[in-house]
Design a protein around this motif. Structure first.
Motif, PDB file in Angstrom:
ATOM      1  N   LEU A   7      -7.589   0.429  -3.968  1.00 28.50           N
ATOM      2  CA  LEU A   7      -7.619  -0.479  -2.824  1.00 28.50           C
ATOM      3  C   LEU A   7      -8.958  -1.196  -2.690  1.00 28.50           C
ATOM      4  O   LEU A   7      -8.999  -2.375  -2.322  1.00 28.50           O
ATOM      5  CB  LEU A   7      -7.346   0.302  -1.528  1.00 28.50           C
ATOM      6  CG  LEU A   7      -5.936   0.852  -1.310  1.00 28.50           C
ATOM      7  CD1 LEU A   7      -5.926   1.780  -0.098  1.00 28.50           C
ATOM      8  CD2 LEU A   7      -4.932  -0.279  -1.114  1.00 28.50           C
ATOM      9  N   ALA A  64      -2.960   0.764  -3.990  1.00 26.63           N
ATOM     10  CA  ALA A  64      -2.072  -0.396  -3.952  1.00 26.63           C
ATOM     11  C   ALA A  64      -1.048  -0.191  -5.063  1.00 26.63           C
ATOM     12  O   ALA A  64      -1.392   0.276  -6.150  1.00 26.63           O
ATOM     13  CB  ALA A  64      -2.857  -1.682  -4.182  1.00 26.63           C
ATOM     14  N   GLY A  83      -5.560  -4.991  -2.652  1.00 23.94           N
ATOM     15  CA  GLY A  83      -5.977  -3.797  -1.930  1.00 23.94           C
ATOM     16  C   GLY A  83      -6.864  -4.123  -0.746  1.00 23.94           C
ATOM     17  O   GLY A  83      -6.666  -3.612   0.367  1.00 23.94           O
ATOM     18  N   ARG A 123       0.841  -1.202   0.000  1.00 22.57           N
ATOM     19  CA  ARG A 123       0.000   0.000   0.000  1.00 22.57           C
ATOM     20  C   ARG A 123       0.869   1.241   0.000  1.00 22.57           C
ATOM     21  O   ARG A 123       1.865   1.321   0.706  1.00 22.57           O
ATOM     22  CB  ARG A 123      -0.920   0.022   1.226  1.00 22.57           C
ATOM     23  CG  ARG A 123      -1.880   1.227   1.245  1.00 22.57           C
ATOM     24  CD  ARG A 123      -2.809   1.178   2.440  1.00 22.57           C
ATOM     25  NE  ARG A 123      -2.120   1.435   3.685  1.00 22.57           N
ATOM     26  CZ  ARG A 123      -1.924   2.658   4.199  1.00 22.57           C
ATOM     27  NH1 ARG A 123      -2.359   3.728   3.558  1.00 22.57           N
ATOM     28  NH2 ARG A 123      -1.295   2.797   5.353  1.00 22.57           N
TER      29      ARG A 123
END
Length: 254
Positions: free
Chosen positions: A140, A116, A146, A111
């Motif tokens: 995400l 992501a 994600g 992240r």
């Protein structure tokens, strides 16, 4: 350099900026202005101005709570390039082993702020595939990696991040609310893996498992994705043990 050593900065804007980037880059979690003031011998007002400028330039990222700073996309991409000839090669080899078994594309993902980001990726040999380079950023809320990374976040930090997200609809299956995601997070933590049921791209499914660091924190994910025409979601679950074994190897690269 030990993280509890205080950095004395010469009176140079370049040196001050590099010192600030060094502290944020070496930190295991996002840092506040107070954290930086404890580590860097610099007036708070100067620190604040530098942080703002580095955020504007993409070297730092301001977290959704507006108090914490982490590595920004520009600095992250530089880091990927630097490690590409060493750790990157090792990670590529691990992903290649998974691709040889699954015959589908594999991604090593972490992240970065509200996205992501791909740390490494090995494509399948099939002519029909989704082409994304390391350093690419994906949402995400609608990707297997994600959602997995969100599920393993501190609950309060996750809630703040979700409150700041724009829930863009990519397909009819895209999850469009924080409440719906929270229900799925419980399943992810229970099952030990996350899935993408055509939520990001129509016809594309994915499955992801966590990568832990030596302290037991989830720092990344390992994912495999494929067109639904070649691999169903149930088919992908057969490869969870393969992904988990590779994830343990990837953990050794941190």
């Amino acid at each position: 350099m030990r993280m509890d050593d205080k950095i004395e900065t010469p009176n140079s804007a370049v040196t001050r900026s590099l010192s600030l980037i060094e502290v944020v880059g070496l930190s295991e979690k996002p840092v506040t202005l107070n954290d930086l003031a404890e580590r860097i011998d610099m007036p708070r007002a100067t620190l604040h101005r530098l942080c703002q400028r580095l955020v504007e330039e993409g070297f730092l990222f301001r977290e959704p709570d507006r108090r914490h700073y982490s590595v920004g996309p520009r600095l992250f991409k530089m880091g990927l390039t630097i490690v590409g000839s060493g750790v990157g090669t090792q990670r590529h080899a691990i992903l290649k082993q998974v691709v040889d078994v699954t015959r589908e594309t594999c991604n090593f993902v972490t992240r970065s702020g509200c996205d992501a980001i791909y740390l490494a990726r090995v494509e399948s040999d099939w002519p029909l595939r989704v082409h994304l380079e390391p350093g690419s950023r994906v949402p995400l809320h609608c990707t297997a990696s994600g959602k997995l990374l969100l599920a393993h976040m501190d609950v309060q930090q996750r809630q703040k991040l979700l409150a700041s997200l724009t829930f863009e609809r990519f397909t009819p299956a895209t999850i469009m609310s924080a409440d719906a995601l929270e229900s799925e997070f419980a399943e992810i933590l229970r099952d030990g893996y996350s899935t993408d049921r055509e939520e990001f791209m129509i016809g594309l499914i994915a499955i992801a498992v966590p990568v832990f660091d030596r302290n037991g924190r989830v720092v990344a994910s390992l994912a495999c994705h494929a067109p639904k025409a070649r691999m169903t979601l149930d088919d992908s679950k057969r490869y969870v043990p393969v992904l988990q074994s590779a994830a343990r190897k990837l953990a050794q690269t941190f």
